[in-house]
Design an enzyme around this catalytic site. Structure first.
Site, PDB file in Angstrom:
ATOM      1  N   GLU A   1     -19.603  -4.965   8.845  1.00 47.46           N
ATOM      2  CA  GLU A   1     -20.588  -4.156   9.568  1.00 47.46           C
ATOM      3  C   GLU A   1     -21.713  -5.001  10.160  1.00 47.46           C
ATOM      4  O   GLU A   1     -22.171  -4.733  11.280  1.00 47.46           O
ATOM      5  CB  GLU A   1     -21.167  -3.091   8.623  1.00 47.46           C
ATOM      6  CG  GLU A   1     -20.182  -2.010   8.214  1.00 47.46           C
ATOM      7  CD  GLU A   1     -19.307  -2.402   7.028  1.00 47.46           C
ATOM      8  OE1 GLU A   1     -18.449  -1.594   6.629  1.00 47.46           O
ATOM      9  OE2 GLU A   1     -19.490  -3.529   6.501  1.00 47.46           O
TER      10      GLU A   1
ATOM     11  N   LYS B   1       0.849  -1.190   0.000  1.00 47.97           N
ATOM     12  CA  LYS B   1       0.000   0.000   0.000  1.00 47.97           C
ATOM     13  C   LYS B   1       0.887   1.244   0.000  1.00 47.97           C
ATOM     14  O   LYS B   1       1.842   1.341   0.766  1.00 47.97           O
ATOM     15  CB  LYS B   1      -0.913  -0.012   1.227  1.00 47.97           C
ATOM     16  CG  LYS B   1      -1.949   1.105   1.253  1.00 47.97           C
ATOM     17  CD  LYS B   1      -2.876   0.949   2.440  1.00 47.97           C
ATOM     18  CE  LYS B   1      -3.932   2.052   2.452  1.00 47.97           C
ATOM     19  NZ  LYS B   1      -4.866   1.922   3.585  1.00 47.97           N
TER      20      LYS B   1
ATOM     21  N   ARG C   1     -25.285  -1.229   5.771  1.00 51.49           N
ATOM     22  CA  ARG C   1     -25.033  -2.645   5.509  1.00 51.49           C
ATOM     23  C   ARG C   1     -25.458  -3.513   6.685  1.00 51.49           C
ATOM     24  O   ARG C   1     -25.637  -4.723   6.535  1.00 51.49           O
ATOM     25  CB  ARG C   1     -23.550  -2.861   5.213  1.00 51.49           C
ATOM     26  CG  ARG C   1     -22.971  -1.836   4.259  1.00 51.49           C
ATOM     27  CD  ARG C   1     -21.587  -2.203   3.804  1.00 51.49           C
ATOM     28  NE  ARG C   1     -21.660  -2.958   2.569  1.00 51.49           N
ATOM     29  CZ  ARG C   1     -20.619  -3.547   1.996  1.00 51.49           C
ATOM     30  NH1 ARG C   1     -19.437  -3.509   2.572  1.00 51.49           N
ATOM     31  NH2 ARG C   1     -20.753  -4.188   0.864  1.00 51.49           N
TER      32      ARG C   1
END
Length: 670
Positions: A384, A282, A412
């Site tokens: 979630e 990343k 969600r």
């Protein structure tokens, strides 16, 4: 630029020699960095995925081959390669390049992914439709998903079904050990072992060399393949992906073009589901973003951050500038920070408080709680639904969980809020939902706007729904939530507070009590506002009152329960009502006011200011509020228009032209 200026489509990229691709990737990274220095936006993720994007477009033929992206900010390089280079400087700006893939923007964009974990299910849909339409030999389908997204329930559901279907499709696992923050899960541990264990890697390589030398033809090769699978199962228990039905390729270096191109071409030739495990870094190409401590900090970047690094410059007159920066002290902490500080302060004396976030510890402020109370703070990853149901289990055992999730992402977990929190016991379970980024959030666009929560939460029995006008009320509401023996939600905006002194003790607000900011014995227009909209309504009302207009203003504080007494009292003394909210008009705060007035047979015209029945795309919050009439100027214009209607009505009545039928029609106008 040596190559990038000549790449206007994937076909242009495919004319190059593979040895030239690393230089193309380097040019793309520099281009992304220079662009984000002007626009702000996601940073580390797009840089880490550049090589994957380049290799994919070198091997596959988009848009005929379908590239389905997960968490769409991975796809900045994809946008640049597919003809949007010259407009890329408009990234995240109104009418500019969208921050995520968008099918309305380009035929190369297959979905509109803003949330994570969606790509495998959508790719499977593409693959099944392709097969039903008889195009299997002519079209490849590739899902690109990060390891942070792979833990999500939807991703795992798609992974299971795709393996079971045995369709020809490819899943690329972009494994950088990071979501927005570090990944903590059993799957993350498994991937780490596959990625780093030299025993597994060497055993596999040695077996391959042995098999190549074995005589005996196909029977021995087949036996060798079974032996290899057995040894792999002993070294890495289960070899999970292959057990699910995938041909597993990897782990490979996601920045090495020889490995990438070889794996992608091999995957194309396999008639069944393939998973390519690509290990990436990343922030690749920006040194500070590559370092472990920088991968969280540089997940996204502002203009100011990159200016300090010698890129771009701040434009104080930028049309993208949020009005909060214009009207509020720069030193004021963000609502996120205020929430985090208050939660930690309250947790010192209340050991029942535990905190949960779904892969957003820094974004929600729960990182500070986890640091101070490590045994009571949980980052459950991009899950979630699990976060909400996990909270219900904690609450059933006597604790009081705080679930801190961005408004758009809590959508969600909606079923879990209803089924696992609000239906237990007559009054529901004591769980506090902290909804960060409630309202308009600006440049991240339609997928990230937090403009549905007042509607989707107030319809649930037992739920208390609050929205503070400022940071003092946020602290007070958080304290009040721990006095409620049932579920509650606090919705607060992105950005900075108004600059109140927060050094005093936290005193809980009274549940269901509104605040009257301005009123007269008789009012021509009464304005009811909720949350951040109070900050926009207040200067509008004060300006009109300064001109002698009789305009009242109530800060409702609560969408549920409403302060029925105060609202009805003011409504009976007003000729017209205006409600203001940064939420969908359908089923929101204004709808709640209408329901209350109808129940009490109060006949008064009501105009609802809020989000219309459409998705609000990327632009600055300032531009969005201006266009929607939700800034101070827009609210002032709406109130003036209602004052004018009152004046017109008075004139019509005095001339004897306002009959009973017309009057009745006006009374029920919304």
């Amino acid at each position: 630029m040596k190559y990038l200026d000549k790449i206007n489509s994937p076909a242009d990229l495919q004319k190059l020699n593979p040895s030239q691709l690393p230089e193309v990737a380097d040019e793309i990274r520099k281009f992304i960095i220079s662009t984000i220095a002007q626009t702000g936006g996601h940073f580390g993720g797009p840089l880490g995925a550049v090589d994957l994007c380049v290799a994919l477009h070198y091997v596959f033929n988009s848009p005929k081959d379908k590239l389905v992206w997960d968490v769409g900010y991975q796809a900045y390089a994809h946008k640049i390669i597919t003809g949007r280079r010259d407009n890329f400087h408009t990234l995240r700006q109104k009418n500019g390049v969208a921050p995520f893939p968008r099918i309305e923007e380009s035929p190369h964009d297959t979905t509109n992914p803003g949330h994570g974990s969606t790509s495998i299910s959508q790719a499977l849909g593409y693959a099944v439709a392709r097969d039903l339409q008889g195009a299997k030999a002519d079209e490849h389908v590739v899902a690109i998903i990060g390891d942070g997204s792979l833990v999500g329930g939807l991703a795992l559901e798609g992974l299971h079904q795709a393996g079971h279907q045995n369709r020809k499709m490819i899943v690329i696992l972009n494994d950088n050990e990071m979501g927005i923050s570090h990944n903590y899960s059993a799957l993350a541990t498994y991937l780490r072992r596959v990625r780093t264990d030299p025993v597994y890697k060497n055993t596999r390589q040695n077996l391959e060399e042995i098999f190549k030398k074995l005589p005996g033809g196909e029977i021995v090769v087949e036996a060798g393949q079974k032996l290899r699978a057995g040894v792999k199962s002993m070294v890495v228990p289960g070899l999970w992906f292959e057990e699910l039905g995938y041909h597993y390729l990897g782990p490979i270096n996601g920045h090495n073009y020889s490995e990438l191109i070889s794996a992608l071409k091999t995957a194309k030739s396999i008639d069944g589901p393939v998973l390519i495990h690509a290990v990436t870094v990343k922030g690749k190409g920006f040194e500070k973003a590559e370092k472990p401590e920088g991968q969280i900090k540089w997940h996204a970047s502002t203009q100011a951050q990159l200016e300090k690094e010698g890129y771009g410059h701040n434009k104080t007159d930028s049309p993208q500038e949020d009005e909060r920066a214009l009207v509020k002290p720069k030193a004021a902490p963000t609502y996120t920070q205020v929430f985090s500080d208050a939660l930690c302060e309250l947790a010192k004396t209340n050991e029942k408080i535990v905190a949960i976030t779904a892969a957003m510890p820094g974004g929600t402020g729960i990182d500070q709680f986890i640091e101070k109370f490590p045994s009571r703070g949980f980052d459950v990853g991009m899950t979630e639904e699990h976060a909400v149901t996990f909270a219900s289990g904690l609450a059933l055992r006597g604790l009081h969980p705080v679930v801190a999730i961005y408004s758009t992402f809590l959508q969600r977990g909606y079923d879990q809020i209803i089924h696992d929190v609000c239906q237990h016991r007559p009054q529901g379970l004591p769980v506090t939902f902290a909804l960060d980024r409630g309202g308009l959030v600006g440049e991240d666009g339609a997928t990230h706007q937090g403009v549905m929560d007042l509607s989707y939460l107030r319809s649930i029995p037992n739920m208390v729904v609050m929205a503070p006008k400022d940071e003092l009320e946020l602290r007070a509401m958080l304290a009040a939530s721990f006095q409620i023996d049932g579920p509650s939600a606090i919705r607060y905006p992105r950005g900075n507070g108004v600059g109140h002194d927060l050094s005093g003790a936290i005193e809980p607000t009274k549940i269901g009590e509104s605040e009257t900011l301005h009123e007269d014995p008789q009012n021509d227009v009464a304005v009811f506002a909720i949350g951040y909209s109070v900050q926009m309504a207040l200067p509008a009302v004060e300006k009109l009152r300064g001109e002698g207009e009789k305009v009242a203003l109530i800060n409702a504080r609560f969408v549920k329960p409403l302060d029925e007494s105060a609202i009805c009292d003011l409504a009976r003394r007003a000729k017209r009502i205006v409600t203001v909210e940064e939420n969908a008009i359908q089923g929101g705060f204004g709808s709640a006011i209408l329901e209350l007035l109808a129940k009490n047979e109060i006949l008064v015209p009501v105009e609802i200011l809020g989000i219309p029945d459409e998705f609000i795309h990327h632009a600055s919050p300032k531009i969005q509020r201006d266009e929607l009439g939700l800034d101070a100027n827009g609210i002032e214009k709406t109130v003036r228009a209602n004052l004018a209607k009152i004046g017109a009505k008075k004139g019509a009545t005095s001339n004897g032209k306002h009959g009973a039928a017309a009057k009745e029609a006006e009374l029920v106008t919304v």
